[in-house]
Scaffold this motif. Structure first.
Motif, mmCIF file in Angstrom:
data_model
loop_
_atom_site.group_PDB
_atom_site.id
_atom_site.type_symbol
_atom_site.label_atom_id
_atom_site.label_comp_id
_atom_site.label_asym_id
_atom_site.label_seq_id
_atom_site.Cartn_x
_atom_site.Cartn_y
_atom_site.Cartn_z
ATOM 1 N N LEU A 1 0.832 -3.897 0.530
ATOM 2 C CA LEU A 1 2.216 -4.116 -0.116
ATOM 3 C C LEU A 1 1.937 -2.612 1.308
ATOM 4 O O LEU A 1 1.357 -1.599 0.838
ATOM 5 N N GLY B 1 -0.658 4.238 -6.664
ATOM 6 C CA GLY B 1 -0.161 4.668 -6.058
ATOM 7 C C GLY B 1 0.036 4.653 -4.686
ATOM 8 O O GLY B 1 -1.198 3.584 -3.991
ATOM 9 N N LEU B 2 0.511 5.223 -3.751
ATOM 10 C CA LEU B 2 0.849 4.959 -1.748
ATOM 11 C C LEU B 2 -0.728 5.773 -1.519
ATOM 12 O O LEU B 2 -0.149 6.772 -2.189
ATOM 13 N N GLN C 1 -0.115 0.279 -0.493
ATOM 14 C CA GLN C 1 -0.193 0.159 -2.123
ATOM 15 C C GLN C 1 -0.345 -0.531 -2.671
ATOM 16 O O GLN C 1 -0.391 -1.958 -1.849
#
Lengths: 115, 115
Positions: B88, B43-44, B38
């Motif tokens: 992340l 968004g992921l 991320q």
């Protein structure tokens, strides 16, 4: 490349109001999900949806929450009577695999701020 | 019940050095394991997955991960880190025997790659 789209990107609401977050999953996907992320930290599962019904939900997903796929393309999350602690980023995701082996495709998220 | 642990909140590495982001999991039955990344306010994004077969899986952007059943681990690795890898990272698990296809995410590990 197909993508998951979410609207609105940011919503500000007063405590106690109802909010609807909308998602358009990738068109040939069969499984749909809502997750939330508070303060850019942990991504929490809310609900999974398949064949027009909820297949699994978390403890967070209580009577305040509901999901719907009203027209075969949109997938919505409704939050009734919002609380301050509902402030978070809400992500919609979809997946294609019948066997559960498929990865999730996420939208860019809807940021909900409850005042 | 499924769970994922990412023991490091943050990993710091110099550009060009190898990186490892750790993940251990707990699930009943065979696991399906995933890594997502991320970037800020996004968004992921899916990086790679282990479903079955070869324990070493390769994914996007030069990342790879090794499934270790005895240690219930699925560490993410890259031989040479780039500054642009700073983000992340989330490890995720799905039980192969769950009909709801719920995917549970770890708490995330923030990777900082220093030039």
């Amino acid at each position: 490349e197909p993508e998951v789209t979410q609207t609105p990107s940011h919503q500000v609401t007063q405590m106690g109001q109802e909010v609807i977050l909308r998602c358009v999953p990738i068109s040939n996907h069969l499984y749909f999900y809502w997750y939330r992320q508070i303060l850019g930290q942990k991504v929490e599962f809310l609900v999974s949806f398949y064949n027009n019904e909820i297949s699994e939900k978390s403890e967070i997903f209580d009577d305040q929450f509901s999901v719907e796929r009203p027209d075969g393309s949109n997938f919505t999350l409704k939050i009734r009577s919002t609380k301050l602690e509902d402030s978070a980023m809400y992500f919609c995701a979809s997946s294609s695999s019948l066997a559960g082996t498929g990865e999730l495709f996420f939208g860019e998220g809807s940021r909900l701020t409850v005042l | 019940a499924q769970s994922v642990a990412q023991p490091e909140d943050q990993v710091n590495v110099a550009e060009g050095n190898p990186l490892t982001v750790k993940c251990t999991y707990s699930v009943s039955g065979n696991p399906y394991l995933f890594w997502y990344v991320q970037y800020p306010n996004r968004g992921l994004q899916f990086l790679l997955k282990y479903i079955t077969g070869d324990n070493l899986v390769k994914g996007s952007y030069g990342f790879e991960a090794e499934f270790n059943k005895s240690q219930t681990s699925f560490h993410l690795k890259k031989p040479s880190a780039l500054v642009s890898d700073s983000a992340l990272y989330f490890c995720a698990v799905r039980a192969s025997n769950t009909g709801g296809f719920k995917t549970i995410f770890g708490a995330g590990t923030r990777l900082f790659v220093k030039a």
